[in-house]
Scaffold this motif. Sequence first.
Motif, PDB file in Angstrom:
ATOM      1  N   ALA A  42       0.831  -1.210   0.000  1.00  0.00           N
ATOM      2  CA  ALA A  42       0.000   0.000   0.000  1.00  0.00           C
ATOM      3  C   ALA A  42       0.864   1.258   0.000  1.00  0.00           C
ATOM      4  CB  ALA A  42      -0.922  -0.011   1.213  1.00  0.00           C
ATOM      5  N   THR A  43       1.955   1.222   0.749  1.00  0.00           N
ATOM      6  CA  THR A  43       2.880   2.362   0.773  1.00  0.00           C
ATOM      7  C   THR A  43       3.505   2.570  -0.604  1.00  0.00           C
ATOM      8  OG1 THR A  43       3.370   2.107   3.123  1.00  0.00           O
ATOM      9  CG2 THR A  43       5.017   3.232   1.782  1.00  0.00           C
ATOM     10  N   ALA A  44       3.867   1.463  -1.263  1.00  0.00           N
ATOM     11  CA  ALA A  44       4.454   1.570  -2.603  1.00  0.00           C
ATOM     12  C   ALA A  44       3.440   2.154  -3.585  1.00  0.00           C
ATOM     13  CB  ALA A  44       4.931   0.199  -3.082  1.00  0.00           C
ATOM     14  N   GLU A  45       2.184   1.772  -3.423  1.00  0.00           N
ATOM     15  CA  GLU A  45       1.140   2.242  -4.345  1.00  0.00           C
ATOM     16  C   GLU A  45       0.788   3.713  -4.121  1.00  0.00           C
ATOM     17  OE1 GLU A  45      -2.238  -0.288  -3.742  1.00  0.00           O
ATOM     18  OE2 GLU A  45      -1.546  -1.799  -5.172  1.00  0.00           O
ATOM     19  N   LYS A  46       0.619   4.088  -2.841  1.00  0.00           N
ATOM     20  CA  LYS A  46       0.023   5.398  -2.555  1.00  0.00           C
ATOM     21  C   LYS A  46       0.854   6.287  -1.636  1.00  0.00           C
ATOM     22  CE  LYS A  46      -4.602   3.439  -3.100  1.00  0.00           C
ATOM     23  NZ  LYS A  46      -5.893   3.137  -2.469  1.00  0.00           N
ATOM     24  N   GLY A  47       2.014   5.823  -1.211  1.00  0.00           N
ATOM     25  CA  GLY A  47       2.780   6.583  -0.232  1.00  0.00           C
ATOM     26  C   GLY A  47       3.761   7.580  -0.808  1.00  0.00           C
ATOM     27  N   ASN A  48       3.904   7.592  -2.128  1.00  0.00           N
ATOM     28  CA  ASN A  48       4.834   8.536  -2.785  1.00  0.00           C
ATOM     29  C   ASN A  48       6.226   8.474  -2.164  1.00  0.00           C
ATOM     30  OD1 ASN A  48       5.610  10.564  -4.590  1.00  0.00           O
ATOM     31  ND2 ASN A  48       5.103  12.194  -3.139  1.00  0.00           N
ATOM     32  N   VAL A  49       6.708   7.256  -1.925  1.00  0.00           N
ATOM     33  CA  VAL A  49       8.012   7.091  -1.277  1.00  0.00           C
ATOM     34  C   VAL A  49       9.096   6.792  -2.320  1.00  0.00           C
ATOM     35  CG1 VAL A  49       7.010   6.280   0.889  1.00  0.00           C
ATOM     36  CG2 VAL A  49       7.631   4.616  -0.888  1.00  0.00           C
ATOM     37  N   GLN A  50      10.330   7.104  -1.936  1.00  0.00           N
ATOM     38  CA  GLN A  50      11.487   6.760  -2.780  1.00  0.00           C
ATOM     39  C   GLN A  50      12.196   5.503  -2.289  1.00  0.00           C
ATOM     40  OE1 GLN A  50      11.616  10.668  -1.540  1.00  0.00           O
ATOM     41  NE2 GLN A  50      13.199  11.192  -3.010  1.00  0.00           N
ATOM     42  N   TYR A  51      12.006   5.213  -1.011  1.00  0.00           N
ATOM     43  CA  TYR A  51      12.677   4.046  -0.409  1.00  0.00           C
ATOM     44  C   TYR A  51      11.678   3.286   0.458  1.00  0.00           C
ATOM     45  CZ  TYR A  51      17.031   6.371  -1.710  1.00  0.00           C
ATOM     46  OH  TYR A  51      18.057   6.981  -2.406  1.00  0.00           O
ATOM     47  N   ILE A  52      11.801   1.967   0.431  1.00  0.00           N
ATOM     48  CA  ILE A  52      11.074   1.118   1.374  1.00  0.00           C
ATOM     49  C   ILE A  52      12.113   0.273   2.100  1.00  0.00           C
ATOM     50  CG2 ILE A  52       9.457  -0.809   1.604  1.00  0.00           C
ATOM     51  CD1 ILE A  52       7.802   0.390  -0.598  1.00  0.00           C
ATOM     52  N   CYS A  53      12.067   0.349   3.427  1.00  0.00           N
ATOM     53  CA  CYS A  53      13.141  -0.264   4.225  1.00  0.00           C
ATOM     54  C   CYS A  53      12.578  -1.313   5.181  1.00  0.00           C
ATOM     55  CB  CYS A  53      13.877   0.813   5.021  1.00  0.00           C
ATOM     56  SG  CYS A  53      14.543   2.121   3.943  1.00  0.00           S
ATOM     57  N   PHE A  54      13.355  -2.376   5.351  1.00  0.00           N
ATOM     58  CA  PHE A  54      12.937  -3.537   6.137  1.00  0.00           C
ATOM     59  C   PHE A  54      13.849  -3.695   7.352  1.00  0.00           C
ATOM     60  CE2 PHE A  54      10.567  -5.926   2.709  1.00  0.00           C
ATOM     61  CZ  PHE A  54      10.841  -5.063   1.650  1.00  0.00           C
ATOM     62  N   ASP A  55      13.267  -4.207   8.438  1.00  0.00           N
ATOM     63  CA  ASP A  55      14.084  -4.759   9.523  1.00  0.00           C
ATOM     64  C   ASP A  55      13.589  -6.173   9.779  1.00  0.00           C
ATOM     65  OD1 ASP A  55      15.728  -5.269  11.659  1.00  0.00           O
ATOM     66  OD2 ASP A  55      14.307  -4.439  13.104  1.00  0.00           O
ATOM     67  N   ALA A  56      14.330  -7.145   9.304  1.00  0.00           N
ATOM     68  CA  ALA A  56      13.889  -8.546   9.351  1.00  0.00           C
ATOM     69  C   ALA A  56      14.493  -9.329  10.509  1.00  0.00           C
ATOM     70  CB  ALA A  56      14.256  -9.237   8.035  1.00  0.00           C
ATOM     71  N   LEU A  57      15.486  -8.756  11.186  1.00  0.00           N
ATOM     72  CA  LEU A  57      16.293  -9.590  12.084  1.00  0.00           C
ATOM     73  C   LEU A  57      16.122  -9.253  13.564  1.00  0.00           C
ATOM     74  CD1 LEU A  57      19.677  -9.723  10.132  1.00  0.00           C
ATOM     75  CD2 LEU A  57      17.745 -11.316  10.023  1.00  0.00           C
ATOM     76  N   ALA A  58      16.305 -10.287  14.367  1.00  0.00           N
ATOM     77  CA  ALA A  58      16.440 -10.171  15.819  1.00  0.00           C
ATOM     78  C   ALA A  58      17.370 -11.305  16.229  1.00  0.00           C
ATOM     79  CB  ALA A  58      15.086 -10.301  16.499  1.00  0.00           C
ATOM     80  N   GLU A  59      17.792 -11.311  17.486  1.00  0.00           N
ATOM     81  CA  GLU A  59      18.678 -12.392  17.927  1.00  0.00           C
ATOM     82  C   GLU A  59      17.999 -13.749  17.714  1.00  0.00           C
ATOM     83  OE1 GLU A  59      18.217  -9.604  19.446  1.00  0.00           O
ATOM     84  OE2 GLU A  59      20.214  -8.721  19.647  1.00  0.00           O
TER      85      GLU A  59
END
Length: 454
Positions: free
Chosen positions: A22-39
């Motif tokens: 939804a952010t990619a479609e309507k958020g007018n963003v240049q970057y989408i960033c992930f945090d996938a990790l934990a211990e």
Amino acid sequence: MKTVRIGAAQGFYGDTIEPAVATAEKGNVQYICFDALAELTMAILVKDKRKNENAGYTKDISTQMKALLPYVKEKGIKLLTNAGGINPIGAQQEVLKVARELGFTGLKVAVVTGDNVIDRIDEFQENGVSLDHLETGAAIDTVKERLEFANAYIGAQPIVEALRAGADIVITGRTTDTAQFLAPLIYEFDWSEEEWDKLASGVFMGHLLECSAQSTGGNFSGKWWDIEGFDQIGYPIAEVSETGEFIVSKVEERGGLVTVDTVKEQMLYEIHDPSAYFTPDVVVDLTNVKLENIAPNQVKVTGTKGKPKPETLKVVMGYENGYLGQVMVGFSWPDAMLKAKKVDEIIRKQLEKMELNYDEVRTDFIGHNSLHGPLAHENDSDLNEIYLRMAVRAKTKQEAAKFSRLFPPLALNGPPTMSGFTGNSAPRALIGMWSTLIDRNQIEKAIKVEVEEV
């Protein structure tokens, strides 16, 4: 004034990708960033890699890329993720594979390596580096032969290097949770490595975005019942200016709520010392931060300060730490807690008689203290039902398996109403955690950035 818009995509391994789409479609963003990790995630990925040498990265990266690569191609949105885990090169190859399957060409996928130091432990010791435990001071030799992984938390600079090389997607291993969010700002605004206040603001922005919807109403402990649209909640978006000041918002068409209060809760999340939040890029000082509601679902953030980055990097290692044996059984009113406590007493006596000397025996009463721990009140006489959870840590798988076998006889031989037995679950291997600090020069000299184009 130039601004950069960044959207959040993931707060943990297994998170939904729908809000990011939804952010990619309507958020007018240049970057989408992930945090996938934990211990915990690193421990899961190690177990995956034991079974399959090509595994070791988060498996949901395939689904994520199938959903978002069309926007990378169409809108030029860049994706930055630490989903590489134990095997970032494997993750890079998976992304390239997905891109080929979708028929895309001209996409550059970068990979950052060098955080994985499991094969450098002897080298560090030969160079006189202390690997003693950060908190207890215990010697590394007590666990060295049982190490399963060792990864340094690295910062944003290698990701910046990848962006400067033209990468559309950047895959890393154990970069910090906020590094993916800070890197686009350094790249876009050409911030130097000593503009501490700006870097601190970028890290703080990343902190507010790194946990899925926790800045947009998710997990909110205020008037959460007034928040609309939990079923289609939006993930946070930050619009950052060159000065480092930024505005947190979300896609308006999505559910959730962005207020000073929702943002403030995430601000305090996992922050031990607000005056000195250590990251590889800067030490962040939040004591002068100002949050301001400037419009519906828009909060302006100013006042973040920064101090010089630390000379050391944190390294987290995982080591084999025995096996878990676990059982859960329920009891109903009346005297549900009394019955559960009696079974706990019976099992502990049986362990003693049978000389089953487990390294650790733990008891929780689910419905009473499994979440509150020592803060649970003592008024437990009128509970409708309670579940007893007992767990042991054994040195061997065979010893752990013996534990659950003690419970079935008590269904007929112990206190009444024992039910809801979840069965004899198989023993599970445990990974212990070891933290230490290493001179950052020792780590950073081995970091590499490589780009491959599909």
